[in-house]
Design an enzyme around this catalytic site. Structure first.
Site, PDB file in Angstrom:
ATOM      1  N   CYS A  77      -5.562  -2.932   2.383  1.00  0.00           N
ATOM      2  CA  CYS A  77      -5.244  -2.809   3.813  1.00  0.00           C
ATOM      3  C   CYS A  77      -6.440  -3.074   4.753  1.00  0.00           C
ATOM      4  CB  CYS A  77      -4.620  -1.449   4.089  1.00  0.00           C
ATOM      5  SG  CYS A  77      -3.724  -1.419   5.683  1.00  0.00           S
ATOM      6  N   LYS A  92      -9.778   2.056  -2.282  1.00  0.00           N
ATOM      7  CA  LYS A  92      -9.965   1.410  -0.967  1.00  0.00           C
ATOM      8  C   LYS A  92     -11.380   1.637  -0.441  1.00  0.00           C
ATOM      9  CE  LYS A  92      -7.379   1.437   3.456  1.00  0.00           C
ATOM     10  NZ  LYS A  92      -6.093   1.918   4.036  1.00  0.00           N
ATOM     11  N   GLU A 139       0.832  -1.208   0.000  1.00  0.00           N
ATOM     12  CA  GLU A 139       0.000   0.000   0.000  1.00  0.00           C
ATOM     13  C   GLU A 139       0.872   1.266   0.000  1.00  0.00           C
ATOM     14  OE1 GLU A 139      -2.162   0.581   3.666  1.00  0.00           O
ATOM     15  OE2 GLU A 139      -3.792   1.647   2.650  1.00  0.00           O
TER      16      GLU A 139
END
Lengths: 401, 401
Positions: free
Chosen positions: B246, B209, B134
Site C-alpha cells: 500500500c 509493510k 491489503e
C-alpha cells in the site's frame, strides 16, 4: 495546424496528432470528461486545475506566430501565519528554425530569434521563472555520432547565456538556460549543463546533467560524461529551484536529491522522441512531484530534425536521416498530484503556471513522505549494494529443492 | 451495473462510474482512441497490449457472479539463448461481503467465501502467481481508531493463510496473502504483513509493510509500526516476486529496494479511496515498473465500507460512518511502460496477465538504468542527509543580498 519548426525542415514521415487533450475535448461529453480528467489530471484544492486568462494581444500573437500558449493556476489552502507565495513560471518548447545543413551561426541565430520571441511573450505574461528545453540552442545532433556538432558547445558565459541574461534583466525574470557546455577551465571538456540566471541578469550557478543515456539514438555518452555538480538548489528571488536534465527523470533518486536539498520547483528540460518514451512522459515528472512534494515543469523539444548524413540506429534497420518526432507535450505537475494539460505535440509553445509554493509544505504535512521515508534504512541498503560482492536478500522456496 | 460488495453495504453516497476506459471506449472513435491509448497505455513490442481470450465458462461465471474479469498478455522479444519465461499472474480486488455490524466470524467467512470463488476462477484460468488486496480478510477499519477491530488480526499460520494454502495446493499456484498479523513470538505485536505461499502450499516467508501512513483516515500508525523484514525477494517456482504494501508505493526507494534484490514482479496490495489518491494511482506503480525494469501488479480494494460508530476525520467536517469509496482499478504495469486497462472502479474483479519475464532484463539492457544509476553518489548523499546537522546544497543568488 501549421508545423512551426521551419519550412526548411520536412514534416515527420507519419502524421502527428496535436494532443491527447484535443481528442478528449472533441469527443467526450462534458460530464464524462470531468470524470476522466479527475482521474487523469487530478484536482487542486478540490477543483480542476483552472485556466488563467492572458491578455488578448498575447493570445493573438501566439496564434499569429503559430505557437501554443496556455496558462493555469495551482492554489494552496490559505494559512494564518504565511501569506500565499505565488510564483508565475514559464516553460518554453521549440523546434529548430533553420535546416541542419545551414551554417551553424545561422542555425543558432534562427533559434535565438524564436526563443527571444517566446521569452518576450513570457515576460509580457508576467512570468518570473522560466526554463528552456535541453540544449535549446542547437539541433539534438547526438544521434549522428559526428563530432562536428560540438562546435555548438558554449562556455557558461557564451552567447546563449548572454541572450538569456539580457532577457532576464529586461523582464526581471529568472531563466534556466540548458546548454551544451564547453568547459575551458578543464581542457575544453564538454558537459550537458543548465545555467541558472538570476532576475538581475547574473549567473547564479550551473548544474551538470547527472545521468547520461545510452539508449537508442541517444549517443550522449559519446560526447559528455556524468555531471560533477551534485544536486544543487538555487535560491532565487522567486523560490528555490533545481534542474533535473532529461534522462535524469528516469532516476527517482535524482529527483529525490533535489528534494532533499529543498527544491520547491524542479524543471526537467528534455529532448525525447515519441517511439521511445512518450508513454513514460506523463508518468515520471508527475511521480516526482508527488513523491517529493514539489512542482515539476517538464519540457520537451518539438518537431522532427533531419540531418545531412544518414546514420544507423543499432536496430538492424536502414540508415536514415532523422531521429523521430520530438513530441513536445510540456506540462506542469503539482505536489498534490494535479497537473496541467500538455502543450501541443507538434507546435512550439509557452506554458504559464501560477504556483503557490505554500502547497509544497502543505503536502509534506498531509502525506508525511519525509517523516515516513526511513532514509537510514536506504542509506544502509545502498552502502551494501555498491559493494561488488553484495548479496541480494532472496528467500528461496525450500520446497523447490 | 451491479454493486457487488454485498446488499448489506450501502452504495457510495455519490454515484461512482465504472472506469475511465469504459468512457473512452464509448465516446472516442477507434482511430483517435488508438492515439490516446498509445500515449496513456503505451505499447508492448510495438503493439497495444493484447487481450487474451479466456474460456467462455469463466467469462459467463464472472458476469453471473458480478465481477470484472479481464486478461492481457505482455510479450518480450525472442532471444537465442533463453526461451521465453511466461508467467500468468492474477490480481484480485474485492469488497467486504457482510455488514461491519455482523459478528466478526461471519464477516471473515463471507469474505473468505468470495475470495475462494475468485481464486478458484483464477485457478481455472491457469493463474500461477496471485496476489490479494491489503488486509483482504477484514474491513479496513483503521479509520475508526477503535481497537476492537484488531480481533481480525491473525498469525502467519492463521485461518486466512490456511485458506490460501489449500487453494495454492489445489491450483499449483503461488499466493501472496496480505493480512493484519498478530505476532505471538513478540508479545502479540500487530503488523501489516504479506505472507507468501508457495505453489506446494508451504509458507515461503513474510514481508512486513515498510512505510506506515498517517494520512486522512489512514490511522494505521495507531495499530502497527514500520516493518522489520527489509526488502525480501521470494524465489518461487514461477519467478522472483516481492510485495510493496500500500503506502509504500509513494516511496520510490521502497520500490527500488525490491529491485536491487532482484524482483521480477512486485505486487502492491492496497486499500485506498478516491478523494485521497485516485490521480496518483495510475502514476506510481507504473513509474516503479519503468524505473526498476520489473512488472508491477497494483491491487486496490473496492466498495464503500460503513462502520457502526461515527468518527471524525480531522478535517472539521461532521462525524460520519464511512471512509470514502475504494475505487478498485487494479492493473498490471510492465517494464516497457505499457500497462493493462484497469479493472472496474465499482466491482470485484480478477485481472489475469501473461508476463514474459525476459522483458525485465531486455529493458535493463535497453535503458541502462542500473548501469547509469550512480548508487555510490546517493549512498553518500543519504548518509549525509540522515545526520541531524545536514546542510542542504543551496546556491543563493548573491545579487539578492
Amino acid at each position: 495546424m501549421a508545423q512551426t519548426n521551419g519550412d526548411a525542415v520536412p514534416a515527420s514521415p507519419k502524421a502527428e496528432f496535436l494532443s491527447v487533450e484535443s481528442i478528449l475535448e472533441e469527443h467526450v461529453p462534458a460530464d464524462k470528461l470531468a470524470q476522466v480528467k479527475g482521474v487523469l489530471y487530478g484536482l487542486n484544492c478540490g477543483k480542476p486545475v483552472a485556466a488563467v486568462p492572458l491578455p488578448a494581444e498575447l493570445t493573438s500573437a501566439a496564434a499569429a506566430s503559430g505557437y501554443d500558449l496556455q496558462a493555469y493556476r495551482f492554489d494552496a489552502a490559505p494559512e494564518q501565519l504565511r501569506p500565499p507565495r505565488i510564483v508565475r513560471i514559464g516553460l518554453v518548447q521549440n523546434g529548430i528554425k533553420a535546416p541542419t545543413t545551414a551554417p551553424y551561426a545561422e542555425q543558432r541565430e534562427a533559434i535565438h530569434q524564436r526563443v527571444r520571441e517566446l521569452i518576450d511573450a513570457a515576460g509580457a505574461a508576467g512570468v518570473q521563472v522560466l526554463c528552456l528545453q535541453e540544449a535549446w540552442h542547437m539541433p539534438f545532433a547526438f544521434c549522428t555520432r559526428e563530432k562536428a556538432w560540438t562546435e555548438f558547445a558554449e562556455s557558461v558565459e557564451g552567447p546563449s547565456t548572454r541572450l538569456c541574461q539580457e532577457l532576464a534583466r529586461k523582464h526581471n525574470m529568472v531563466i534556466v538556460n540548458p546548454i551544451l557546455e564547453r568547459d575551458e577551465a578543464h581542457g575544453q571538456t564538454i558537459w550537458n549543463t543548465a545555467v541558472v540566471i538570476g532576475n538581475n541578469g547574473n549567473v547564479i550557478g550551473k548544474h551538470r546533467k547527472n545521468h547520461i543515456p545510452r539508449v537508442g539514438d541517444f549517443n550522449e555518452s559519446t560526447y559528455y560524461m556524468e555531471g560533477n555538480t551534485g544536486h544543487p538548489v538555487f535560491e532565487t528571488a522567486f523560490g528555490k529551484i533545481a534542474v533535473n536534465i532529461c534522462y535524469g527523470r528516469h532516476h527517482p533518486m535524482n529527483w529525490q536529491g533535489f528534494g532533499l536539498n529543498g527544491a520547491e520547483i524542479v524543471f526537467n528540460p528534455s529532448a525525447t522522441v515519441g517511439a521511445l518514451s512518450e508513454p513514460m512522459w506523463p508518468i515520471e515528472a508527475r511521480n516526482a512531484a508527488i513523491a517529493n512534494s514539489y512542482y515539476v515543469g517538464a519540457i520537451n523539444r518539438v518537431g522532427t530534425e533531419v540531418f545531412p548524413n544518414a546514420f544507423t540506429s543499432g536496430d538492424g534497420k536502414p540508415a536514415h536521416k532523422d531521429f523521430g518526432h520530438f513530441y513536445g507535450s510540456s506540462y506542469v505537475a503539482a505536489p498534490d498530484a494535479s497537473r496541467t494539460p500538455a502543450l501541443a505535440r507538434t507546435l512550439d509553445g509557452l506554458m504559464v503556471a501560477d504556483c503557490d509554493l505554500n502547497l509544497c509544505q502543505q503536502l509534506k504535512d498531509k502525506w508525511g513522505f519525509r517523516m515516513t521515508a526511513r532514509y537510514d534504512m536506504y542509506a544502509g541498503q545502498l552502502a551494501r549494494y555498491v559493494q561488488h560482492d553484495f548479496k541480494p536478500q532472496v528467500i528461496r522456496d525450500p520446497s523447490l529443492e
